[in-house]
Design a protein around this motif. Structure first.
Motif, PDB file in Angstrom:
ATOM      1  N   THR A  17      13.656  -2.547   4.956  1.00 53.67           N
ATOM      2  CA  THR A  17      13.030  -1.317   5.245  1.00 53.67           C
ATOM      3  C   THR A  17      13.973  -0.286   5.060  1.00 53.67           C
ATOM      4  OG1 THR A  17      13.499  -1.350   7.738  1.00 53.67           O
ATOM      5  CG2 THR A  17      11.447  -2.510   7.046  1.00 53.67           C
ATOM      6  N   LEU A  18      13.356   0.882   4.530  1.00 50.06           N
ATOM      7  CA  LEU A  18      14.110   2.222   4.318  1.00 50.06           C
ATOM      8  C   LEU A  18      12.993   3.362   4.664  1.00 50.06           C
ATOM      9  CD1 LEU A  18      15.895   1.790   1.076  1.00 50.06           C
ATOM     10  CD2 LEU A  18      17.084   1.949   3.118  1.00 50.06           C
ATOM     11  N   SER A  63       0.905  -1.481  -6.193  1.00 56.23           N
ATOM     12  CA  SER A  63       1.913  -2.458  -5.909  1.00 56.23           C
ATOM     13  C   SER A  63       2.726  -2.215  -4.729  1.00 56.23           C
ATOM     14  CB  SER A  63       3.071  -1.810  -7.057  1.00 56.23           C
ATOM     15  OG  SER A  63       3.190  -0.711  -7.174  1.00 56.23           O
ATOM     16  N   VAL A  64       2.402  -0.972  -3.927  1.00 57.13           N
ATOM     17  CA  VAL A  64       2.927  -0.736  -2.752  1.00 57.13           C
ATOM     18  C   VAL A  64       1.952  -0.504  -1.722  1.00 57.13           C
ATOM     19  CG1 VAL A  64       4.708   0.664  -4.083  1.00 57.13           C
ATOM     20  CG2 VAL A  64       2.943   1.698  -2.865  1.00 57.13           C
ATOM     21  N   LYS A  65       0.793  -0.729  -1.733  1.00 60.84           N
ATOM     22  CA  LYS A  65      -0.493  -0.558  -0.817  1.00 60.84           C
ATOM     23  C   LYS A  65       0.042  -1.771   0.395  1.00 60.84           C
ATOM     24  CE  LYS A  65      -4.177   0.727  -2.685  1.00 60.84           C
ATOM     25  NZ  LYS A  65      -5.304   0.606  -3.443  1.00 60.84           N
ATOM     26  N   GLY A  66      -0.210  -1.139   1.448  1.00 63.73           N
ATOM     27  CA  GLY A  66       0.170  -1.838   2.599  1.00 63.73           C
ATOM     28  C   GLY A  66       1.511  -2.254   3.164  1.00 63.73           C
ATOM     29  N   ARG A  67       2.356  -1.701   2.254  1.00 61.34           N
ATOM     30  CA  ARG A  67       3.890  -2.155   2.537  1.00 61.34           C
ATOM     31  C   ARG A  67       4.495  -0.627   2.730  1.00 61.34           C
ATOM     32  NH1 ARG A  67       6.941  -3.917  -1.087  1.00 61.34           N
ATOM     33  NH2 ARG A  67       5.970  -3.117  -3.069  1.00 61.34           N
ATOM     34  N   PHE A  68       3.997   0.507   2.032  1.00 57.27           N
ATOM     35  CA  PHE A  68       4.664   1.674   2.039  1.00 57.27           C
ATOM     36  C   PHE A  68       3.742   2.537   2.874  1.00 57.27           C
ATOM     37  CE2 PHE A  68       7.249   1.613  -1.901  1.00 57.27           C
ATOM     38  CZ  PHE A  68       7.922   0.471  -1.519  1.00 57.27           C
ATOM     39  N   THR A  69       4.430   3.712   3.665  1.00 56.05           N
ATOM     40  CA  THR A  69       3.408   4.619   4.264  1.00 56.05           C
ATOM     41  C   THR A  69       4.063   5.905   4.102  1.00 56.05           C
ATOM     42  OG1 THR A  69       3.020   2.879   6.034  1.00 56.05           O
ATOM     43  CG2 THR A  69       2.507   5.448   6.510  1.00 56.05           C
ATOM     44  N   ILE A  70       3.241   6.806   3.562  1.00 59.18           N
ATOM     45  CA  ILE A  70       3.601   8.243   3.307  1.00 59.18           C
ATOM     46  C   ILE A  70       3.172   9.109   4.512  1.00 59.18           C
ATOM     47  CG2 ILE A  70       1.509   8.975   2.109  1.00 59.18           C
ATOM     48  CD1 ILE A  70       3.443  10.804   0.187  1.00 59.18           C
ATOM     49  N   SER A  71       3.882  10.159   4.948  1.00 58.35           N
ATOM     50  CA  SER A  71       3.723  10.945   5.998  1.00 58.35           C
ATOM     51  C   SER A  71       4.306  12.367   5.675  1.00 58.35           C
ATOM     52  CB  SER A  71       3.952  10.482   7.269  1.00 58.35           C
ATOM     53  OG  SER A  71       5.183  10.528   7.268  1.00 58.35           O
ATOM     54  N   ARG A  72       3.918  13.394   6.355  1.00 63.19           N
ATOM     55  CA  ARG A  72       4.345  14.894   6.323  1.00 63.19           C
ATOM     56  C   ARG A  72       4.364  15.404   7.460  1.00 63.19           C
ATOM     57  NH1 ARG A  72       1.085  17.594   1.687  1.00 63.19           N
ATOM     58  NH2 ARG A  72       2.459  19.357   2.409  1.00 63.19           N
ATOM     59  N   ASN A  74       4.451  19.487   8.101  1.00 62.33           N
ATOM     60  CA  ASN A  74       4.216  20.488   7.648  1.00 62.33           C
ATOM     61  C   ASN A  74       4.999  21.643   8.551  1.00 62.33           C
ATOM     62  OD1 ASN A  74       2.657  19.767   5.983  1.00 62.33           O
ATOM     63  ND2 ASN A  74       0.940  20.418   6.556  1.00 62.33           N
ATOM     64  N   ALA A  75       5.232  21.378   9.983  1.00 60.28           N
ATOM     65  CA  ALA A  75       6.207  22.196  10.593  1.00 60.28           C
ATOM     66  C   ALA A  75       7.563  22.375  10.240  1.00 60.28           C
ATOM     67  CB  ALA A  75       6.104  21.870  12.081  1.00 60.28           C
ATOM     68  N   LYS A  76       7.964  20.965   9.618  1.00 52.74           N
ATOM     69  CA  LYS A  76       9.210  21.310   9.204  1.00 52.74           C
ATOM     70  C   LYS A  76       9.684  21.000   7.676  1.00 52.74           C
ATOM     71  CE  LYS A  76      10.846  18.118  12.918  1.00 52.74           C
ATOM     72  NZ  LYS A  76      11.617  16.920  13.342  1.00 52.74           N
ATOM     73  N   ASP A  77       8.246  21.303   6.899  1.00 53.24           N
ATOM     74  CA  ASP A  77       8.300  21.460   5.444  1.00 53.24           C
ATOM     75  C   ASP A  77       8.911  20.132   4.959  1.00 53.24           C
ATOM     76  OD1 ASP A  77       8.919  25.172   4.906  1.00 53.24           O
ATOM     77  OD2 ASP A  77       7.187  23.756   5.542  1.00 53.24           O
ATOM     78  N   THR A  78       8.521  19.029   5.504  1.00 56.50           N
ATOM     79  CA  THR A  78       9.296  17.705   5.073  1.00 56.50           C
ATOM     80  C   THR A  78       8.377  16.506   4.829  1.00 56.50           C
ATOM     81  OG1 THR A  78      11.261  18.301   6.525  1.00 56.50           O
ATOM     82  CG2 THR A  78      11.039  15.797   5.882  1.00 56.50           C
ATOM     83  N   LEU A  79       8.474  15.864   3.824  1.00 60.45           N
ATOM     84  CA  LEU A  79       7.806  14.572   3.287  1.00 60.45           C
ATOM     85  C   LEU A  79       8.576  13.470   3.679  1.00 60.45           C
ATOM     86  CD1 LEU A  79       5.115  13.897   1.679  1.00 60.45           C
ATOM     87  CD2 LEU A  79       6.835  13.846  -0.107  1.00 60.45           C
ATOM     88  N   TYR A  80       7.832  12.279   3.745  1.00 57.68           N
ATOM     89  CA  TYR A  80       8.506  11.104   4.085  1.00 57.68           C
ATOM     90  C   TYR A  80       7.733   9.929   3.567  1.00 57.68           C
ATOM     91  CZ  TYR A  80      10.064  13.548   8.196  1.00 57.68           C
ATOM     92  OH  TYR A  80      10.502  14.643   9.164  1.00 57.68           O
ATOM     93  N   LEU A  81       8.614   8.738   3.333  1.00 60.21           N
ATOM     94  CA  LEU A  81       8.001   7.832   2.569  1.00 60.21           C
ATOM     95  C   LEU A  81       8.498   6.455   3.561  1.00 60.21           C
ATOM     96  CD1 LEU A  81       5.969   6.518   0.700  1.00 60.21           C
ATOM     97  CD2 LEU A  81       8.013   6.244  -0.803  1.00 60.21           C
ATOM     98  N   GLN A  82       7.898   5.754   4.255  1.00 59.08           N
ATOM     99  CA  GLN A  82       8.405   4.650   4.835  1.00 59.08           C
ATOM    100  C   GLN A  82       7.981   3.328   4.044  1.00 59.08           C
ATOM    101  OE1 GLN A  82       9.965   4.200   8.090  1.00 59.08           O
ATOM    102  NE2 GLN A  82       9.982   1.919   7.566  1.00 59.08           N
ATOM    103  N   LEU A  83       9.392   2.842   3.721  1.00 58.64           N
ATOM    104  CA  LEU A  83       9.133   1.431   2.643  1.00 58.64           C
ATOM    105  C   LEU A  83       9.472   0.264   3.792  1.00 58.64           C
ATOM    106  CD1 LEU A  83      10.330   4.059   1.160  1.00 58.64           C
ATOM    107  CD2 LEU A  83      11.071   2.542  -0.243  1.00 58.64           C
ATOM    108  N   ASN A  84       8.461  -0.764   3.726  1.00 57.23           N
ATOM    109  CA  ASN A  84       8.569  -1.781   4.506  1.00 57.23           C
ATOM    110  C   ASN A  84       8.442  -3.100   3.724  1.00 57.23           C
ATOM    111  OD1 ASN A  84       8.844  -0.543   6.966  1.00 57.23           O
ATOM    112  ND2 ASN A  84       6.658  -0.663   7.272  1.00 57.23           N
ATOM    113  N   SER A  85       8.960  -4.159   3.988  1.00 60.36           N
ATOM    114  CA  SER A  85       8.636  -5.407   3.222  1.00 60.36           C
ATOM    115  C   SER A  85       9.131  -5.248   1.717  1.00 60.36           C
ATOM    116  CB  SER A  85       7.429  -5.812   3.247  1.00 60.36           C
ATOM    117  OG  SER A  85       6.831  -6.103   4.518  1.00 60.36           O
TER     118      SER A  85
END
Length: 122
Positions: A17-18, A63-72, A74-85
């Motif tokens: 994971t990353l 290709s990433v559905k079910g393994r990656f999760t995007i989130s944000r 807005n209070a921190k102006d920051t975007l994330y991507l959780q990479l699993n499996s």
């Protein structure tokens, strides 16, 4: 100036994971859809995931559905991507991306950061 600064990439084994982060500035983050684009060696840019301005709507490539999760955050102006499996085929440079409103699904038209490298190898 718009700035998109990614972090969190690295080298992991298959199944690992990353979590990628993207700190943004220079525009109203909370009013814009955002996403992640990746480019593997010798290949073109590919949308991995996108998220609406309020976080309520998301898109994932098959290709990433079910393994990656995007989130944000807005209070921190920051975007994330959780990479699993993670799989070896996920190895690529991952770019934080601000879609062009006129060419929303075109990854080449998106404003991108410098990128962060993800390497998945045993």
């Amino acid at each position: 100036d718009i700035q998109l600064v990614e972090s969190g990439g690295g080298s992991v084994q298959p199944g690992g994971t990353l979590r990628l982060s993207c700190v943004t500035s220079g525009f109203t983050f909370s009013s814009n859809a955002m996403g992640w684009v990746r480019q593997a060696p010798g290949k073109g840019l590919e949308w991995v995931s996108r998220i609406g301005s309020d976080g309520a709507t998301t898109y994932y490539s098959d290709s990433v559905k079910g393994r990656f999760t995007i989130s944000r955050d807005n209070a921190k102006d920051t975007l994330y991507l959780q990479l699993n499996s993670l799989k070896t085929e996920d190895s690529a440079t991952y770019f934080c991306a601000k879609p062009d409103p006129r060419r929303f699904t075109d990854p080449d038209a998106a404003r991108r950061g410098q990128g962060t490298q993800v390497t998945v190898s045993s």
